[in-house]
Design a protein around this motif. Sequence first.
Motif: not given
Length: 530
Positions: A294-304, A413-421, A426-429
């Motif tokens: 989730g971190v990489v999917l959403f982070g890179s989707t925002v960043l590029l 739980l596993i879907n919550l992990a992806r969404n929180l990721g 997004i917050a990280l990038v």
Amino acid sequence: MAADASSPDTAHAHWRPSHNPWLVALTVTLATFMEVLDTSIANVALPHIAGNLSASVDESTWVLTSYLVSNAIVLPLSGWLVMIFGRKRFYMACVAIFTVSSGLCGLASSLGMLVFFRILQGVGGGGLQPSEQAILVDTFPARQRGMGMAVYGIAVVTAPIIGPTLGGWITDNFSWRWIFFINIPVGLLSLFLTSRMVEDPPYLTRKPLSQVRIDYVGFALIALGLGALQIVLDKGQREDWFASHFILIMSVIGGVALIAAIAWELHREEAMVELHLLKDRNFSLSVLLMFMLGVVLFGSTVLLPLFLQTLMGYNATLAGMALSPGGMVTMLSMPLVGLLLSRYDARWLVAFGIAMVSAGLFYMTRFNTQIDFWTAATSRMIVAGGLGFLFVPINSIGYAYIRKEQRNQASGLINLARNLGGSFGIALVTTLLARRAQVHQNMLVGHLTPYDPAYQNQLQRTTSYLAAQTADPVQAAQQAHGLMYAQLNQQATMLAYLDCFMAMAVIFLALLPVVFLVRKTVPGKDAPMH
């Protein structure tokens, strides 16, 4: 010891749905694609929403935050709600709530109304993803499960990529209200097909309401903790993180509530969230891997797209088109991964996916302000290809040793992990981008002094050129300084983007050793229960 013949796992081992599993998969994926799309489709419409509803752009961001907060709260509770209402009934209720609230969002006449209806929409959307995932795991036999999960994976991975482009096109050509109205026919079709195609397996037994003890304390702690955490992640960078009293208070509330919720739920006989599932090594590692996905999917989707629009001068549509080939690669790779999963150890597929995503991100660290469209598109295709090799195998690993009656709780739980990721990504990038741009700007300013020959030569050449154009040496000198400062800002921002790509690449590559802590599973077969 293996389960005995009277256990639910054995008694219903040969249950299969009445309808073709692929029709069931397409039916439930329809609503989930619609819901995941809605997490990102409203982003580009915020200025239009703010202007139309007489609100500031900053106030309009609650349209996004309110949805994410309610969505995050419902996700881990979905398994408990399925136990009360039944999975099919709960899933259809979620689709109905999401569809009706989408229509109300489109009709909202004030920002307060829109935020309220977005909260309702998030409540409905929060139950869709875990319910669909559990339905697919039960619908397909082990040898076909990878292919079935690939259908779901295509929706979850491609929807955030399509969302901003589709939202921009609808807003530019019609009205922001149509980004919500388009959900209505999809939702109605989903309700009709679900009522015909989906059925609950025999081992899923509902508890009569008279026998259900509602854990009010657990619910309050989970809702408060996840809600506060989501607000912190979504608003943190905009409010300058802990320099803001609001963010500081929300962080304390979220941290205390979540710690208390964990302690409370672990000692409850009938817990709302079954945290004991995390004792299973495969499941806990899959939760970690899904969080990082989730971190990489959403982070890179925002960043590029942000890079292409702010530094390369692309409009929203063209930036979206640069991501589109990556979406196609994901759609093509996931069915292939589903097929490979029935033949090869899931751990090797995950390891390959991590290496491929990291390679794509490292490739992005070679960007400059002169790259062409296809360089950007190719880098995204590499990352998207790797993501395609991650989603399905990670889910396969997670469910490998989970009992059938626990799959709804596990899915939440596993879907919550992806969404929180995704929220963390997004917050990280966005934070790293702003902080590193400041650092590079301070470093580069140190070279813009009267004692730097290269700077002085460039300044004199620029001043001479502008003076020849304007015939005003004073104005030309001022413009030259302005141009030099603009170039410095551009270079500082460019270096900050490269730092973000490098950080994500290194963080993701560091996950490789984690993959080999996973217990081995037999391809195409359910793992034995112990």
